[in-house]
Design a protein around this motif. Structure first.
Motif, PDB file in Angstrom:
ATOM      1  N   ARG A 199      -8.050  52.139  49.628  1.00 14.51           N
ATOM      2  CA  ARG A 199      -7.207  51.774  48.712  1.00 14.51           C
ATOM      3  C   ARG A 199      -6.821  50.039  48.473  1.00 14.51           C
ATOM      4  N   VAL A 200      -7.203  49.497  49.396  1.00 11.97           N
ATOM      5  CA  VAL A 200      -7.021  47.975  49.133  1.00 11.97           C
ATOM      6  C   VAL A 200      -8.092  47.486  48.245  1.00 11.97           C
ATOM      7  N   VAL A 201      -9.101  48.080  47.992  1.00  9.56           N
ATOM      8  CA  VAL A 201     -10.058  47.583  47.030  1.00  9.56           C
ATOM      9  C   VAL A 201      -9.534  48.111  45.739  1.00  9.56           C
ATOM     10  N   VAL A 202      -9.090  49.332  45.614  1.00 10.19           N
ATOM     11  CA  VAL A 202      -8.611  49.786  44.169  1.00 10.19           C
ATOM     12  C   VAL A 202      -7.284  48.648  43.688  1.00 10.19           C
TER      13      VAL A 202
ATOM     14  N   ILE B 275     -18.755  45.561  43.839  1.00  9.72           N
ATOM     15  CA  ILE B 275     -19.002  45.149  45.341  1.00  9.72           C
ATOM     16  C   ILE B 275     -20.068  44.348  45.630  1.00  9.72           C
ATOM     17  N   GLN B 276     -19.982  43.366  46.146  1.00 11.98           N
ATOM     18  CA  GLN B 276     -21.171  42.440  46.718  1.00 11.98           C
ATOM     19  C   GLN B 276     -21.801  43.064  48.008  1.00 11.98           C
ATOM     20  N   ARG B 277     -20.935  42.977  48.935  1.00 11.50           N
ATOM     21  CA  ARG B 277     -21.379  43.297  50.245  1.00 11.50           C
ATOM     22  C   ARG B 277     -20.361  43.889  51.045  1.00 11.50           C
ATOM     23  N   VAL B 278     -20.615  44.769  52.110  1.00  5.70           N
ATOM     24  CA  VAL B 278     -19.657  44.948  53.126  1.00  5.70           C
ATOM     25  C   VAL B 278     -19.801  44.833  54.378  1.00  5.70           C
TER      26      VAL B 278
ATOM     27  N   HIS C  90      -7.010  45.568  44.861  1.00 15.09           N
ATOM     28  CA  HIS C  90      -7.561  44.274  44.371  1.00 15.09           C
ATOM     29  C   HIS C  90      -8.202  44.327  42.967  1.00 15.09           C
ATOM     30  N   LEU C  91      -8.697  45.348  42.691  1.00 20.71           N
ATOM     31  CA  LEU C  91      -9.619  45.396  41.529  1.00 20.71           C
ATOM     32  C   LEU C  91      -8.647  45.761  40.265  1.00 20.71           C
TER      33      LEU C  91
ATOM     34  N   LEU D 249     -16.738  41.175  43.333  1.00 16.87           N
ATOM     35  CA  LEU D 249     -16.955  40.223  42.263  1.00 16.87           C
ATOM     36  C   LEU D 249     -15.763  39.927  41.649  1.00 16.87           C
ATOM     37  N   ASP D 250     -15.366  38.771  41.625  1.00 17.77           N
ATOM     38  CA  ASP D 250     -14.142  38.292  40.605  1.00 17.77           C
ATOM     39  C   ASP D 250     -12.998  38.739  41.146  1.00 17.77           C
ATOM     40  N   ALA D 251     -12.880  39.127  42.520  1.00 14.52           N
ATOM     41  CA  ALA D 251     -11.724  39.291  42.978  1.00 14.52           C
ATOM     42  C   ALA D 251     -11.493  38.889  44.595  1.00 14.52           C
TER      43      ALA D 251
END
Length: 130
Positions: free
Chosen positions: A90-93, A35-38, A95-96, A63-65
Protein backbone atom coordinates in the motif's frame (compact mmCIF):
# COMPACT_ATOMS: atom_id res chain seq x y z
CA UNK A 1 14.04 -6.35 -8.76
CA UNK A 2 16.88 -7.16 -6.37
CA UNK A 3 15.77 -8.60 -3.02
CA UNK A 4 18.30 -8.44 -0.17
CA UNK A 5 17.34 -10.47 2.95
CA UNK A 6 19.26 -10.31 6.24
CA UNK A 7 18.52 -11.97 9.55
CA UNK A 8 19.69 -10.28 12.71
CA UNK A 9 20.09 -12.58 15.68
CA UNK A 10 19.43 -15.78 13.68
CA UNK A 11 20.05 -17.29 10.28
CA UNK A 12 17.46 -16.95 7.55
CA UNK A 13 16.30 -20.42 6.50
CA UNK A 14 15.51 -21.17 2.85
CA UNK A 15 11.82 -21.62 3.80
CA UNK A 16 11.73 -18.17 5.43
CA UNK A 17 13.49 -16.56 2.45
CA UNK A 18 11.04 -18.24 0.05
CA UNK A 19 8.09 -17.00 2.15
CA UNK A 20 9.47 -13.44 2.06
CA UNK A 21 10.03 -13.51 -1.70
CA UNK A 22 6.59 -14.99 -2.36
CA UNK A 23 4.75 -12.46 -0.18
CA UNK A 24 6.62 -9.54 -1.73
CA UNK A 25 5.99 -10.96 -5.17
CA UNK A 26 2.25 -10.86 -4.50
CA UNK A 27 2.23 -7.17 -3.56
CA UNK A 28 5.07 -5.71 -5.65
CA UNK A 29 5.01 -7.55 -9.00
CA UNK A 30 2.63 -5.03 -10.52
CA UNK A 31 5.13 -2.22 -9.89
CA UNK A 32 8.30 -4.23 -10.53
CA UNK A 33 9.48 -1.93 -13.31
CA UNK A 34 9.54 1.04 -10.89
CA UNK A 35 11.44 -0.78 -8.10
CA UNK A 36 15.24 -0.72 -7.93
CA UNK A 37 15.77 -2.98 -4.94
CA UNK A 38 14.15 -4.30 -1.78
CA UNK A 39 16.03 -4.61 1.52
CA UNK A 40 14.49 -6.84 4.20
CA UNK A 41 15.67 -7.17 7.78
CA UNK A 42 14.12 -9.76 10.06
CA UNK A 43 15.20 -10.31 13.61
CA UNK A 44 14.49 -11.31 17.17
CA UNK A 45 15.36 -8.57 19.65
CA UNK A 46 15.23 -10.67 22.84
CA UNK A 47 16.71 -13.84 21.39
CA UNK A 48 15.74 -17.03 23.24
CA UNK A 49 13.79 -15.18 25.99
CA UNK A 50 10.72 -14.99 23.73
CA UNK A 51 7.97 -12.39 23.81
CA UNK A 52 6.57 -9.92 21.32
CA UNK A 53 9.90 -8.99 19.83
CA UNK A 54 10.19 -10.42 16.34
CA UNK A 55 10.37 -7.73 13.68
CA UNK A 56 10.41 -7.29 9.93
CA UNK A 57 11.63 -4.10 8.31
CA UNK A 58 11.12 -3.72 4.55
CA UNK A 59 12.68 -0.91 2.51
CA UNK A 60 11.63 -0.55 -1.12
CA UNK A 61 13.91 1.71 -3.17
CA UNK A 62 11.81 3.18 -5.99
CA UNK A 63 12.79 4.94 -9.21
CA UNK A 64 11.97 8.67 -9.06
CA UNK A 65 10.12 8.33 -5.74
CA UNK A 66 11.02 8.29 -2.04
CA UNK A 67 12.01 5.06 -0.30
CA UNK A 68 9.03 3.17 1.13
CA UNK A 69 9.83 1.84 4.62
CA UNK A 70 7.62 -0.36 6.79
CA UNK A 71 8.42 -1.98 10.13
CA UNK A 72 6.21 -4.46 11.96
CA UNK A 73 6.68 -6.23 15.31
CA UNK A 74 4.92 -9.24 16.78
CA UNK A 75 5.24 -12.62 18.46
CA UNK A 76 4.96 -14.80 15.31
CA UNK A 77 7.54 -14.03 12.60
CA UNK A 78 5.51 -15.31 9.64
CA UNK A 79 2.49 -13.19 10.68
CA UNK A 80 4.77 -10.16 11.08
CA UNK A 81 6.15 -10.72 7.57
CA UNK A 82 2.64 -11.00 6.10
CA UNK A 83 1.47 -7.76 7.74
CA UNK A 84 4.62 -5.87 6.75
CA UNK A 85 4.37 -7.07 3.12
CA UNK A 86 0.72 -6.00 2.87
CA UNK A 87 1.51 -2.59 4.32
CA UNK A 88 4.55 -2.00 2.10
CA UNK A 89 2.41 -2.78 -0.95
CA UNK A 90 0.00 0.00 0.00
CA UNK A 91 2.84 2.42 0.81
CA UNK A 92 4.53 1.78 -2.55
CA UNK A 93 1.29 2.51 -4.41
CA UNK A 94 0.88 5.72 -2.40
CA UNK A 95 4.43 6.87 -3.16
CA UNK A 96 4.10 6.08 -6.86
CA UNK A 97 0.74 7.87 -7.12
CA UNK A 98 2.28 10.99 -5.61
CA UNK A 99 5.07 11.12 -8.18
CA UNK A 100 2.96 11.48 -11.33
CA UNK A 101 4.14 14.61 -13.13
CA UNK A 102 1.77 17.54 -12.74
CA UNK A 103 1.86 20.13 -15.47
CA UNK A 104 2.95 23.48 -14.09
CA UNK A 105 0.83 25.94 -16.05
CA UNK A 106 2.58 29.07 -14.78
CA UNK A 107 6.00 27.80 -15.83
CA UNK A 108 4.90 26.79 -19.33
CA UNK A 109 2.85 29.91 -19.97
CA UNK A 110 -0.28 28.15 -21.21
CA UNK A 111 -3.67 28.70 -19.71
CA UNK A 112 -5.66 25.70 -18.56
CA UNK A 113 -8.16 24.43 -21.11
CA UNK A 114 -11.08 24.95 -18.74
CA UNK A 115 -10.48 28.74 -18.78
CA UNK A 116 -10.26 29.08 -22.54
CA UNK A 117 -13.37 29.91 -24.45
CA UNK A 118 -13.58 27.84 -27.58
CA UNK A 119 -15.81 29.18 -30.38
CA UNK A 120 -19.11 27.35 -30.36
CA UNK A 121 -21.14 26.56 -33.48
CA UNK A 122 -23.95 28.70 -32.08
CA UNK A 123 -21.60 31.74 -32.00
CA UNK A 124 -21.56 31.99 -35.79
CA UNK A 125 -24.28 33.88 -37.49
CA UNK A 126 -26.99 31.78 -39.08
CA UNK A 127 -26.06 32.96 -42.57
CA UNK A 128 -22.31 32.29 -42.21
CA UNK A 129 -21.07 29.20 -43.94
CA UNK A 130 -17.41 29.75 -43.12
Amino acid sequence: MIVDIHGQGFTVTPALAEHLRRRLGFVLTRHGNRIQRVAIRVGDENGPRGGVDKYCRIQVHLLDAPVAVVTDVGAELYAVIDRAADRVGRVVVKHLNRTHPVRDVARHGARPVRNRREPQPSDRAQGDLA
